[in-house]
Write a protein that holds these residues in place. Structure first.
Motif, PDB file in Angstrom:
ATOM      1  N   HIS A 122      77.316 -31.305 -15.154  1.00  0.00           N
ATOM      2  CA  HIS A 122      76.796 -30.628 -13.969  1.00  0.00           C
ATOM      3  C   HIS A 122      75.545 -29.799 -14.255  1.00  0.00           C
ATOM      4  N   ASP A 148      82.615 -27.801  -5.435  1.00  0.00           N
ATOM      5  CA  ASP A 148      82.959 -27.606  -6.848  1.00  0.00           C
ATOM      6  C   ASP A 148      84.136 -26.653  -6.942  1.00  0.00           C
ATOM      7  N   ASP A 152      79.865 -22.199 -11.454  1.00  0.00           N
ATOM      8  CA  ASP A 152      78.768 -22.721 -12.288  1.00  0.00           C
ATOM      9  C   ASP A 152      77.559 -21.785 -12.302  1.00  0.00           C
ATOM     10  N   ASP A 241      80.580 -31.996  -7.340  1.00  0.00           N
ATOM     11  CA  ASP A 241      81.214 -32.049  -8.654  1.00  0.00           C
ATOM     12  C   ASP A 241      82.605 -32.631  -8.406  1.00  0.00           C
TER      13      ASP A 241
HETATM   14 MN    MN Z   1      80.520 -27.940 -11.624  1.00  0.00          MN
END
Ligand code: MN
Length: 317
Positions: A122, A148, A152, A241
């Motif tokens: 990612h 997701d 992140d 994701d």
């Molecule tokens: Mn991710």
């Protein structure tokens, strides 16, 4: 590049064509340009960022598995399909991969296409966003919508980027260049994000939407949130994701989510709303790890998500 696009052939009827029959190399772009806005595949075949994040490797083979899974999808009627090959960085140097992807994305955008990035760790999300910003008009607000389990937005390990840092990098770049940071996370899993990270991300302006919002009772308020986000950005980098989905639906990822969302009608309605906004500048599917998959179901889910987006994309981009 090795051409991997092959699959079923149901004859010459235009309504019976599949991706593998209509997709052309990016080099052929001048011949298809001007007819339909092309969707341009770019592979991101590395799990260097996943390994640097102490995750389970395997995403380096994601682009090949996703191309295979997309090959038999029905051909879109509204967009041409091109494949620009893979963006390639240097060994385990994650930043070099991100820069290579940014250059490929900017070239596709400059050519009037919509990049479709097949990953890959990612960490690709930063290259996706950076390339989009580089090709966008001065002052354009380029937001990120990310499905997701994880935020992140973690900080670097030993000064280096990894698969958990892409939106930290987007925020840092935006701050350094005096640009607004517009980030919406959909499907967050509380067990997989520390309170400190949730606090830091919220303080930076990230909009975090819990996985529990993906419920029929919550659809109206979720659509409102999304419409409000879309109204304050000019362009969107749309990221999926695959670990946002439950491990049952999506086992082939570095960090499976036992309580992840279902790829059900609520999810698809939200996804279509974003795709139909006319603001989607790029699409990415991240973290497909074929060696961790069960019977290819994760790659097939990735392809089905892509099909859902492509069918709903506004024709004028
Ligand atoms: Mn991710």
């Amino acid at each position: 590049m090795t051409w991997v696009w092959r699959g079923r052939d149901d004859g010459p009827d235009p309504a019976a064509q599949r991706w593998h029959q209509v997709i052309r190399p990016w080099e052929a772009a001048p011949r298809v340009r001007g007819r339909k806005c092309p969707i341009v595949v770019i592979g991101y075949p590395t799990d260097a960022g996943v390994r640097a994040n102490f995750g389970r490797p395997g995403a380096a083979d994601g682009p090949a598995a996703l191309r295979t899974a997309c090959a038999n999808l029905p051909a879109p009627t509204t967009h041409a399909l091109l494949d620009a090959g893979d963006a390639l960085g240097a060994g385990d140097d994650v930043e070099s991969w991100q820069q290579a992807l940014a250059a490929a994305v900017a070239a596709v955008r400059a050519g009037g296409g919509i990049p479709l990035i097949l990953g890959g760790g990612h960490d690709q999300a930063f290259g996706h966003w950076l390339g989009t910003v580089r090709a966008a008009a001065d002052g354009a607000v380029v937001g990120c919508i990310n499905f997701d389990a994880h935020i992140d937005m973690r900080e670097f390990h030993s000064g280096r980027a990894h698969s958990g840092t892409p939106y930290f990098q987007v925020n840092a770049w935006s701050a350094a260049h005096g640009r607004p940071f517009k980030y919406m996370l959909l499907g967050m899993q509380p067990p997989h994000n520390t309170p400190a990270l949730i606090h830091a991300a919220s303080a930076a302006g990230a909009q975090l939407v819990d996985a529990d919002a993906f419920h029929p009772n919550q659809e109206a308020s979720l659509l409102q949130l999304i419409d409000r986000f879309l109204s304050v950005v000019d362009l969107v980098c749309l990221s999926i994701d695959l670990d946002v989905f439950s491990a049952a639906a999506s086992p082939g990822v570095s960090a499976p989510s036992p309580m992840g969302i279902a790829p059900d009608a609520t999810f698809r309605m939200i996804l279509r709303r974003i795709a139909a906004s006319g603001k989607v500048a790029g699409i990415e599917v991240a973290e497909c790890a074929p060696t961790l998959d069960i019977g290819g179901r994760t790659a097939r889910l990735g392809a089905a998500v892509i099909d859902t987006i492509v069918r709903s994309l506004a024709v004028q981009q």
